[in-house]
Design an enzyme around this catalytic site. Sequence first.
Site, PDB file in Angstrom:
ATOM      1  N   HIS A   1      35.818  28.071  42.649  1.00 53.65           N
ATOM      2  CA  HIS A   1      35.771  28.667  43.983  1.00 53.65           C
ATOM      3  C   HIS A   1      36.456  27.811  45.040  1.00 53.65           C
ATOM      4  O   HIS A   1      37.310  28.311  45.759  1.00 53.65           O
ATOM      5  CB  HIS A   1      34.388  29.095  44.458  1.00 53.65           C
ATOM      6  CG  HIS A   1      34.553  29.873  45.720  1.00 53.65           C
ATOM      7  ND1 HIS A   1      34.903  31.199  45.733  1.00 53.65           N
ATOM      8  CD2 HIS A   1      34.582  29.484  46.999  1.00 53.65           C
ATOM      9  CE1 HIS A   1      35.113  31.586  46.966  1.00 53.65           C
ATOM     10  NE2 HIS A   1      34.921  30.569  47.767  1.00 53.65           N
TER      11      HIS A   1
ATOM     12  N   TYR B   1      40.071  27.847  48.541  1.00 56.84           N
ATOM     13  CA  TYR B   1      40.282  27.285  49.888  1.00 56.84           C
ATOM     14  C   TYR B   1      41.418  26.287  49.883  1.00 56.84           C
ATOM     15  O   TYR B   1      42.090  26.105  50.901  1.00 56.84           O
ATOM     16  CB  TYR B   1      38.989  26.668  50.427  1.00 56.84           C
ATOM     17  CG  TYR B   1      37.952  27.733  50.592  1.00 56.84           C
ATOM     18  CD1 TYR B   1      38.165  28.775  51.487  1.00 56.84           C
ATOM     19  CD2 TYR B   1      36.816  27.766  49.806  1.00 56.84           C
ATOM     20  CE1 TYR B   1      37.265  29.811  51.595  1.00 56.84           C
ATOM     21  CE2 TYR B   1      35.899  28.796  49.920  1.00 56.84           C
ATOM     22  CZ  TYR B   1      36.126  29.818  50.815  1.00 56.84           C
ATOM     23  OH  TYR B   1      35.250  30.845  50.912  1.00 56.84           O
TER      24      TYR B   1
ATOM     25  N   HIS C   1      40.831  42.617  45.153  1.00 55.08           N
ATOM     26  CA  HIS C   1      40.434  41.766  46.280  1.00 55.08           C
ATOM     27  C   HIS C   1      41.337  40.539  46.411  1.00 55.08           C
ATOM     28  O   HIS C   1      41.904  40.285  47.466  1.00 55.08           O
ATOM     29  CB  HIS C   1      38.969  41.333  46.120  1.00 55.08           C
ATOM     30  CG  HIS C   1      38.650  40.011  46.755  1.00 55.08           C
ATOM     31  ND1 HIS C   1      38.579  39.846  48.118  1.00 55.08           N
ATOM     32  CD2 HIS C   1      38.427  38.785  46.225  1.00 55.08           C
ATOM     33  CE1 HIS C   1      38.309  38.582  48.397  1.00 55.08           C
ATOM     34  NE2 HIS C   1      38.220  37.910  47.265  1.00 55.08           N
ATOM     35  N   PHE C   2      41.516  39.784  45.325  1.00 52.24           N
ATOM     36  CA  PHE C   2      42.176  38.494  45.557  1.00 52.24           C
ATOM     37  C   PHE C   2      43.699  38.597  45.654  1.00 52.24           C
ATOM     38  O   PHE C   2      44.335  37.641  46.057  1.00 52.24           O
ATOM     39  CB  PHE C   2      41.712  37.405  44.589  1.00 52.24           C
ATOM     40  CG  PHE C   2      42.034  37.600  43.136  1.00 52.24           C
ATOM     41  CD1 PHE C   2      43.336  37.660  42.692  1.00 52.24           C
ATOM     42  CD2 PHE C   2      41.015  37.666  42.202  1.00 52.24           C
ATOM     43  CE1 PHE C   2      43.627  37.815  41.361  1.00 52.24           C
ATOM     44  CE2 PHE C   2      41.297  37.822  40.862  1.00 52.24           C
ATOM     45  CZ  PHE C   2      42.608  37.895  40.439  1.00 52.24           C
ATOM     46  N   HIS C   3      44.271  39.750  45.334  1.00 53.56           N
ATOM     47  CA  HIS C   3      45.693  39.889  45.662  1.00 53.56           C
ATOM     48  C   HIS C   3      45.904  40.036  47.171  1.00 53.56           C
ATOM     49  O   HIS C   3      47.029  39.893  47.650  1.00 53.56           O
ATOM     50  CB  HIS C   3      46.335  41.058  44.909  1.00 53.56           C
ATOM     51  CG  HIS C   3      46.681  40.717  43.488  1.00 53.56           C
ATOM     52  ND1 HIS C   3      45.767  40.727  42.485  1.00 53.56           N
ATOM     53  CD2 HIS C   3      47.855  40.316  42.912  1.00 53.56           C
ATOM     54  CE1 HIS C   3      46.345  40.362  41.350  1.00 53.56           C
ATOM     55  NE2 HIS C   3      47.608  40.098  41.582  1.00 53.56           N
TER      56      HIS C   3
ATOM     57  N   ARG D   1      39.124  44.864  34.592  1.00 56.28           N
ATOM     58  CA  ARG D   1      40.228  43.938  34.757  1.00 56.28           C
ATOM     59  C   ARG D   1      40.550  43.325  33.394  1.00 56.28           C
ATOM     60  O   ARG D   1      39.863  43.587  32.416  1.00 56.28           O
ATOM     61  CB  ARG D   1      39.868  42.846  35.767  1.00 56.28           C
ATOM     62  CG  ARG D   1      38.828  41.868  35.247  1.00 56.28           C
ATOM     63  CD  ARG D   1      38.444  40.821  36.276  1.00 56.28           C
ATOM     64  NE  ARG D   1      39.512  39.830  36.477  1.00 56.28           N
ATOM     65  CZ  ARG D   1      39.291  38.623  37.001  1.00 56.28           C
ATOM     66  NH1 ARG D   1      38.076  38.263  37.369  1.00 56.28           N
ATOM     67  NH2 ARG D   1      40.278  37.785  37.167  1.00 56.28           N
ATOM     68  N   ARG D   2      41.585  42.514  33.346  1.00 56.65           N
ATOM     69  CA  ARG D   2      41.934  41.712  32.175  1.00 56.65           C
ATOM     70  C   ARG D   2      42.038  42.534  30.905  1.00 56.65           C
ATOM     71  O   ARG D   2      41.583  42.112  29.845  1.00 56.65           O
ATOM     72  CB  ARG D   2      40.893  40.617  31.964  1.00 56.65           C
ATOM     73  CG  ARG D   2      40.814  39.664  33.117  1.00 56.65           C
ATOM     74  CD  ARG D   2      39.988  38.458  32.812  1.00 56.65           C
ATOM     75  NE  ARG D   2      40.593  37.296  33.453  1.00 56.65           N
ATOM     76  CZ  ARG D   2      40.091  36.083  33.416  1.00 56.65           C
ATOM     77  NH1 ARG D   2      38.998  35.854  32.749  1.00 56.65           N
ATOM     78  NH2 ARG D   2      40.698  35.087  34.014  1.00 56.65           N
TER      79      ARG D   2
HETATM   80  C1  HEM Z   1      54.550  41.999  42.103  1.00 50.96           C
HETATM   81  C2  HEM Z   1      53.475  41.371  42.395  1.00 50.96           C
HETATM   82  C3  HEM Z   1      52.226  41.381  41.565  1.00 50.96           C
HETATM   83  C4  HEM Z   1      51.728  42.364  40.757  1.00 50.96           C
HETATM   84  C5  HEM Z   1      52.297  43.753  40.493  1.00 50.96           C
HETATM   85  C6  HEM Z   1      50.512  41.855  40.180  1.00 50.96           C
HETATM   86  C7  HEM Z   1      49.715  42.567  39.305  1.00 50.96           C
HETATM   87  C8  HEM Z   1      48.565  42.092  38.721  1.00 50.96           C
HETATM   88  C9  HEM Z   1      47.680  42.848  37.889  1.00 50.96           C
HETATM   89  C10 HEM Z   1      47.844  44.310  37.507  1.00 50.96           C
HETATM   90  C11 HEM Z   1      46.682  42.034  37.502  1.00 50.96           C
HETATM   91  C12 HEM Z   1      45.473  42.416  36.673  1.00 50.96           C
HETATM   92  C13 HEM Z   1      45.744  42.351  35.227  1.00 50.96           C
HETATM   93  C14 HEM Z   1      44.484  42.560  34.434  1.00 50.96           C
HETATM   94  O1  HEM Z   1      43.401  42.184  34.903  1.00 50.96           O
HETATM   95  O2  HEM Z   1      44.569  43.105  33.312  1.00 50.96           O
HETATM   96  C15 HEM Z   1      46.936  40.740  38.083  1.00 50.96           C
HETATM   97  C16 HEM Z   1      46.137  39.643  37.905  1.00 50.96           C
HETATM   98  C17 HEM Z   1      46.285  38.456  38.613  1.00 50.96           C
HETATM   99  N1  HEM Z   1      47.236  38.182  39.575  1.00 50.96           N
HETATM  100 FE1  HEM Z   1      48.777  39.381  40.087  1.00 50.96          FE
HETATM  101  N2  HEM Z   1      50.301  40.602  40.635  1.00 50.96           N
HETATM  102  C18 HEM Z   1      51.316  40.268  41.495  1.00 50.96           C
HETATM  103  C19 HEM Z   1      51.468  39.092  42.190  1.00 50.96           C
HETATM  104  C20 HEM Z   1      50.562  38.059  42.179  1.00 50.96           C
HETATM  105  C21 HEM Z   1      50.633  36.906  43.017  1.00 50.96           C
HETATM  106  C22 HEM Z   1      51.710  36.635  44.044  1.00 50.96           C
HETATM  107  C23 HEM Z   1      49.564  36.139  42.700  1.00 50.96           C
HETATM  108  C24 HEM Z   1      49.128  34.815  43.263  1.00 50.96           C
HETATM  109  C25 HEM Z   1      49.795  34.022  43.995  1.00 50.96           C
HETATM  110  C26 HEM Z   1      48.841  36.796  41.653  1.00 50.96           C
HETATM  111  C27 HEM Z   1      47.708  36.298  41.050  1.00 50.96           C
HETATM  112  C28 HEM Z   1      47.004  36.924  40.053  1.00 50.96           C
HETATM  113  C29 HEM Z   1      45.874  36.369  39.369  1.00 50.96           C
HETATM  114  C30 HEM Z   1      45.250  34.997  39.604  1.00 50.96           C
HETATM  115  C31 HEM Z   1      45.422  37.320  38.463  1.00 50.96           C
HETATM  116  C32 HEM Z   1      44.221  37.210  37.532  1.00 50.96           C
HETATM  117  C33 HEM Z   1      44.622  36.931  36.156  1.00 50.96           C
HETATM  118  C34 HEM Z   1      43.439  36.990  35.232  1.00 50.96           C
HETATM  119  O3  HEM Z   1      42.557  37.830  35.408  1.00 50.96           O
HETATM  120  O4  HEM Z   1      43.389  36.143  34.340  1.00 50.96           O
HETATM  121  N3  HEM Z   1      49.462  37.974  41.364  1.00 50.96           N
HETATM  122  N4  HEM Z   1      48.098  40.798  38.822  1.00 50.96           N
HETATM  123 CU   LIG Z   2      34.524  32.369  44.718  1.00 55.67          CU
END
Ligand code: HEM
Ligand SMILES: [Cu+2]
Lengths: 574, 149
Positions: free
Chosen positions: A217, A221, A375-377, A439-440
């Site tokens: 967490h 920050y 949320h976190f996006h 998710r995931r």
């Molecule tokens: C074109 C831009 C982006 C798209 C379309 C995108 C799409 C996604 C999607 C669909 C997931 C969920 C996948 C799943 O849970 O099965 C995901 C997870 C995630 N994204 Fe992105 N994302 C983008 C950019 C970013 C950026 C800029 C960041 C951070 C700086 C980011 C950080 C993350 C993180 C930390 C996860 C979680 C991964 C996990 O659950 O292990 N994403 N993203």
């Molecule tokens: Cu947290």
Amino acid sequence: MSAGIRFILISEIVIPILLLIFGVYHGVLQVLYRAGIINASSVLGIDYYQGLTLHGVINVIVFTTIFIVAFGNGIVLYLLKKPLRGWSQWTSWVLMIGGTLMSAWAMFTGKANVLYTFYPPLIAHWTFYFGLVLLVVGSLVPFFFDWIPNYIAWKRENPDKKMPLAVFGIFVNHILWLIMVVPVAVELIFQLIPLSLGIVTDINPLLARTLFWFFGHPVVYFWLLPAYVMLYTMLPKLISPKGKLYSDTAARLAFILFLMFSLPVGLHHQFTDPGISNSWKLIHAFFTFLVALPSMVTAFTVAASMEYSAKQEGGKGVFYWWTKLPYIRLEGDKWLFSYLFAGLVLFFIGGITGIVNASYNVNLTVHNTAYVPGHFHTTVGGLSVLAFLGMSLYMLSKLKGTEVKFKGLATLAPYIWTQGMFMFSYAMMVGGALEGFPRRTNTGLSYLNPDSPLYRPEWVGYAQLSVVGGFLLALAFVFFLISFFGTLFSSRQRNIELEYPIAEPLHDSPAPVLNNLKAWTVASVILAVLSYIPALYDTTQRGIFYNSPAYNDKSPVPIKPIKSSGLKKEEVKN
Amino acid sequence: MDRAERNAIFLAVGLLAFFFGLIVYAARGLKIDLPTCITDVQPFKTGQLIQHAPDRYELHVVARMWFFDMNKGQTYVELPRGSVVDIYLTSADVVHGFHINDTNVNLMAIPGTVNYARVKFDNPGEYHIVCHEFCGIGHQDMAAKILVK
Ligand code: HEM
Ligand SMILES: [Cu+2]
Ligand SMILES: [Cu+2]
């Protein structure tokens, strides 16, 4: 600035962006996979979960950490006016880049399909963990060997000045980083690396999760505070040359509140975990609400600073000053405003939706659904990433001694990104919270495949909307890249001078209590440790019956049968 | 600090305190609470549905790569409407998730530990369960069902 230091700063900006290209590419693939438009387990040799690991690790661990070091180096260099040391900077560079390459090798070769949270008993090749440790160590080197000594030297020459606010924010952020990496280092060094190397045969997975979220967490920050530094110190100056920060004291108060309350909150990621008493979870929920306070203080201070600064440009009345903000302006450095402003808009949503996750029992309706990435996006994928992209481009142009190229594209990019993120996050959040869209998960293979017995038609619309959002995000990123590489490959037009638009405060006070960073650091460590003793005790004593051997993602059979806990397992009558 | 700033901080504190009060009321008053530490259940290795009374059940679920053992290897169970079910969940291998749609049952399955939730099925229908934590290459196929008649 020496050529060596200049090379280090430029490469600490360019390398994370190069990696981010893969991160965003796979983000777009993820929305396509999830909607079933790509109906496969892999594309171009990269498996969905392998790519998701890369997406998470690159976007939020590598890109953020290396950028934050570059930004801190720049701020300390500019405001304290003392040179950075070559040996310390090179050590840091080699550790960070070497560590990144090590982890990247493990991920790209499919030896680390464990996602960025690397929960055991799924286990990765040891190089994955070792690389992350090197990256973290490298990120701390400049703090100890450049920033702190330079501040001490500056203080000796300026005994009656306060630490400049931007430096204060950077220091708070790195102190927080230093504290939070201790528990995850314990997890990596004493649990995961030995298990991965086969030195131990089994570990306690719940303990590992708890140590991870002790780090997991506060790290959000760590991504946020550099953006807050920009909002407080630079945003007013971008609005008007006469722009001012509304209150220096309120800004310092917010940073200190983050230092105090970012740590005793990690259990809010484990609300649905077994083996930890829910009273401790409630206490962590309470501190989570406390740590929302500095963000609310920031919302006020930043809005007040924007109003004051816009009024210096002739803005009037209660509402009319909004029209004097430089939303899309190309002169000088004003383009940077659009990154911070668009980020603020997204973060407003991120803050509110974060209160939902944090709300203890309400979390049951959203935990591990698509709501969470939705949320976190808007937080790390919103304010943090936009501020970091904008600042990367800004610093690059200063370090190259040139104007930003394709400024128009660069200025539009954050607004397109914001629009894409609205659609993406709306789809993910609503689908997750109301319909349980997980998710995931490579849902295209099963739940969103009409030929599968698991088909769930109620998720189709959400998944498709997230594709539209994903394409807008990609478009915005391409606009940014054109400008970024245009600037990188252009030739020098003016003197190379790394400077930042730093605003003076309107209200100020000496506030000696707030400026005593040492005392606050000690208090923060004590509170964090106290808040974690009961939970850590629970994970090692109560409700735990035996440890687990390691698994890889391809087989339901443990990598190595357990020896030590085999005995304990026999004791349990089945 | 000036007046506007003080007011903003008081307002923020008041709002957060109000929300937190509601949460505590829902948890301790309405008993919509989170899973806690269970020590009185021995770990189990097979799924089982046990009936204690006409509308009282105990469901032992084992999550494993890549299916839910809900009842002696089956991935679904049938229950009469109105039943109150005590769900005990564990994992046989890695971390899994367990989310029953349209209910407040949302649990992590962690090996070596037993998780617990109680749920009452008032409405008939199909309740979908998905694994929502990554657990290896078969994760996206890991689902189960509760049929309430
Ligand atoms: C074109 C831009 C982006 C798209 C379309 C995108 C799409 C996604 C999607 C669909 C997931 C969920 C996948 C799943 O849970 O099965 C995901 C997870 C995630 N994204 Fe992105 N994302 C983008 C950019 C970013 C950026 C800029 C960041 C951070 C700086 C980011 C950080 C993350 C993180 C930390 C996860 C979680 C991964 C996990 O659950 O292990 N994403 N993203
Ligand atoms: Cu947290
Ligand atoms: Cu799973």
